[in-house]
Design an enzyme around this catalytic site. Structure first.
Site, mmCIF file in Angstrom:
data_model
loop_
_atom_site.group_PDB
_atom_site.id
_atom_site.type_symbol
_atom_site.label_atom_id
_atom_site.label_comp_id
_atom_site.label_asym_id
_atom_site.label_seq_id
_atom_site.Cartn_x
_atom_site.Cartn_y
_atom_site.Cartn_z
ATOM 1 N N HIS A 76 6.223 -0.182 2.787
ATOM 2 C CA HIS A 76 7.031 -1.013 2.151
ATOM 3 C C HIS A 76 6.430 -1.852 1.227
ATOM 4 O O HIS A 76 6.120 -3.073 2.426
ATOM 5 C CB HIS A 76 8.748 -1.246 2.522
ATOM 6 C CG HIS A 76 8.810 -2.435 4.034
ATOM 7 N ND1 HIS A 76 8.522 -3.186 3.074
ATOM 8 C CD2 HIS A 76 8.624 -1.296 5.262
ATOM 9 C CE1 HIS A 76 8.675 -3.525 4.781
ATOM 10 N NE2 HIS A 76 8.917 -2.743 5.476
ATOM 11 N N ASP A 78 8.045 -4.870 0.593
ATOM 12 C CA ASP A 78 8.827 -5.586 -0.051
ATOM 13 C C ASP A 78 8.886 -6.723 1.010
ATOM 14 O O ASP A 78 8.616 -6.117 2.276
ATOM 15 C CB ASP A 78 9.880 -5.081 -0.959
ATOM 16 C CG ASP A 78 11.016 -4.332 -0.108
ATOM 17 O OD1 ASP A 78 10.392 -2.795 0.191
ATOM 18 O OD2 ASP A 78 12.179 -4.596 -0.118
ATOM 19 N N ASP A 109 6.085 -7.169 9.147
ATOM 20 C CA ASP A 109 7.042 -6.017 8.322
ATOM 21 C C ASP A 109 7.020 -6.754 7.117
ATOM 22 O O ASP A 109 7.389 -7.072 6.416
ATOM 23 C CB ASP A 109 8.689 -6.353 9.268
ATOM 24 C CG ASP A 109 9.567 -5.816 8.536
ATOM 25 O OD1 ASP A 109 9.062 -4.698 7.878
ATOM 26 O OD2 ASP A 109 10.433 -6.657 8.408
ATOM 27 N N GLU A 143 12.387 -0.700 0.303
ATOM 28 C CA GLU A 143 12.732 -0.766 2.552
ATOM 29 C C GLU A 143 13.610 -1.458 3.106
ATOM 30 O O GLU A 143 14.792 -0.860 3.692
ATOM 31 C CB GLU A 143 11.711 -0.520 2.626
ATOM 32 C CG GLU A 143 12.259 0.273 4.476
ATOM 33 C CD GLU A 143 12.246 -1.134 5.929
ATOM 34 O OE1 GLU A 143 13.014 -0.189 6.584
ATOM 35 O OE2 GLU A 143 12.038 -1.751 5.190
ATOM 36 N N GLU A 144 13.817 -3.023 2.988
ATOM 37 C CA GLU A 144 14.144 -3.755 3.415
ATOM 38 C C GLU A 144 15.808 -4.203 2.518
ATOM 39 O O GLU A 144 16.438 -4.621 3.178
ATOM 40 C CB GLU A 144 13.613 -5.334 3.022
ATOM 41 C CG GLU A 144 12.707 -5.618 3.288
ATOM 42 C CD GLU A 144 12.385 -5.727 5.183
ATOM 43 O OE1 GLU A 144 13.214 -5.305 5.871
ATOM 44 O OE2 GLU A 144 11.400 -6.141 6.253
ATOM 45 N N GLU A 171 6.890 2.273 9.663
ATOM 46 C CA GLU A 171 6.770 1.397 10.857
ATOM 47 C C GLU A 171 7.321 1.043 11.606
ATOM 48 O O GLU A 171 8.316 1.904 12.352
ATOM 49 C CB GLU A 171 6.691 -0.080 9.850
ATOM 50 C CG GLU A 171 8.536 0.324 9.737
ATOM 51 C CD GLU A 171 8.974 -0.996 8.763
ATOM 52 O OE1 GLU A 171 9.367 -2.282 9.212
ATOM 53 O OE2 GLU A 171 10.200 -1.240 8.054
ATOM 54 N N HIS A 370 11.583 -10.690 10.444
ATOM 55 C CA HIS A 370 12.294 -11.280 9.749
ATOM 56 C C HIS A 370 13.045 -12.583 10.048
ATOM 57 O O HIS A 370 13.924 -13.668 10.009
ATOM 58 C CB HIS A 370 14.308 -10.579 9.623
ATOM 59 C CG HIS A 370 14.120 -9.403 9.277
ATOM 60 N ND1 HIS A 370 14.657 -8.403 8.475
ATOM 61 C CD2 HIS A 370 12.692 -8.522 9.040
ATOM 62 C CE1 HIS A 370 14.139 -7.415 8.400
ATOM 63 N NE2 HIS A 370 13.232 -7.447 7.968
#
Length: 400
Positions: A76, A78, A109, A143-144, A171, A370
């Site tokens: 992804h 984003d 990520d 995705e996030e 992932e 994150h």
């Protein structure tokens, strides 16, 4: 000064694109990926979903036998928001320090993995390798924030069906030890809003059957279940978190003023339901039993109720697993198979019956997804390219 490995340079370029939620710069990501496809010699396709927002980017390396099911390598674009004041370096400068740590939002990520997918194919093409299976390298948005305008819609399109995907890699997560984490399944997100009605009146009195009394019983019911699941992780091994169902009360609202017993309260319960020994029917029965035992005039509704999707088998009956495991054994890699405690885009493939693993080759790496000061070491990133190069070669052979 030694010249930087071109793969690392490209990785750092991608990190510098601010595809951060809630306003990600997808256009710059798409243009950057398009340029990489041109350099590598891959077909580029930007698919917009008809009458819907959202898109998918597909880079294709055609195999010599198009009838074989294809390999899909997904990532992804984003990344999650940042608080720059909490970082040692600008989160979008992709600074590399003297120890080879590359700092930036998305280093773990999961922009690193998207670049590794492309670099692995770049390596194989340079080696003169010709795959028998077609390889699709895909990039999706959102995705996030749930994948609503990304993979969730993509798998429903005719364009996706034409890809003839037989197996997907998505992932995973970093592992601080020598092991490499491998997600073969995911928990399902269930969030429930419970509305509790009760008798009201002046707070100077002992009113019976209040919403607060019922709330106490409700909380006791869910927290008792929480403790039973928590006991299964008494050893503190977080790699096993996906094997249990977590239950947390996350919101409580209500009340009119300090001297009035509230006629109505609401509570939100967050559950992450494991496929390990649980079913949707079992989960719903447990919820209804707790609510029934808490009293009358209690109702609930789902804020989120994701389906509980069967795991991808990690046994010899799954040829994709056999090939994946054999390759890792050849590379002397120690795998740590686990059920992902969160959610990734792989769930949308599994929901279509397509086997999928979550795999980010990042061992000896602290988990900073994150988090502040997210980074990936240069040597770990480059080793990951070597791993994917071997995996793609083996997974694109006609006979697994």
């Amino acid at each position: 000064m030694a010249q930087e490995n071109p793969s690392v340079t490209r990785f750092r370029e991608y990190i510098r694109i601010k595809s951060v939620q809630p306003d990600p710069d997808y256009n710059s990501c798409i243009e950057w990926v398009k340029e990489q496809a041109k350099e590598i010699g891959l077909e580029f396709d930007l698919i917009h979903f008809e009458l819907q927002p959202g898109f998918a980017v597909v880079l294709t390396w055609k195999g010599s036998n198009p009838d074989l099911q294809a390999l899909m390598l997904n990532s992804h674009m984003d990344v999650v928001p940042v608080n720059p004041s909490k970082w040692s370096h600008d989160p979008f400068d992709a600074i590399k320090d003297d120890d080879g740590k590359i700092f930036g939002r998305g280093t773990q990520d999961m922009k690193s993995v998207g670049v590794q997918h492309m670099e692995a194919v770049r390596n194989l093409k340079a080696q003169g390798y010709s795959p028998q299976r077609t390889v699709h390298i895909t990039f999706v948005p959102d995705e996030e924030i749930g994948g609503t305008n990304g993979m969730a819609k993509f798998v429903e399109t005719t364009e996706f069906k034409k890809l003839n995907v037989g197996f997907e890699l998505d992932e995973g997560g970093p592992c601080p030890t020598e092991q490499f984490g491998l997600f073969y399944g995911e928990r399902a997100l269930w969030q429930i809003k419970v509305t509790i009605k009760g008798n009201t009146g002046h707070a100077l009195n002992f009113v019976e059957g209040t919403s607060v009394e019922k709330l106490q019983k409700l909380m006791n019911g869910f927290l008792t279940l929480r403790e039973k699941e928590k006991e299964k992780l008494s050893d503190g091994d977080v790699s096993r978190l996906g094997l249990v169902t977590t239950i947390n009360i996350t919101m409580i609202n209500g009340g009119l003023q300090p001297n009035v017993i509230p006629p109505e309260l609401t509570a939100v319960v967050d559950m992450r339901v494991t496929p390990n020994g649980w079913t949707e029917e079992k989960a719903e029965e447990i919820i209804e039993k707790i609510i029934e035992e808490s009293g009358s005039d209690i109702t609930y509704e789902f804020i989120n109720r994701n389906p509980l999707i069967p795991e991808t088998p990690i046994n010899d009956e799954n040829p994709w697993w056999r090939c994946f495991k054999r390759t890792c054994d050849e590379l002397e890699m120690k795998l740590l198979p686990m059920i992902c405690p969160g959610a990734t885009d792989a769930r949308f493939l599994r929901s279509k019956g397509i086997p999928a693993f979550g795999f980010s080759p990042m061992n000896y790496t602290p988990m900073l997804l994150h988090d502040n000061d997210e980074y990936l070491e240069e040597k770990i990133f480059l080793k990951g390219i070597d791993i994917f190069t071997k995996l793609v070669r083996n997974l694109t052979e006609e006979s697994l």
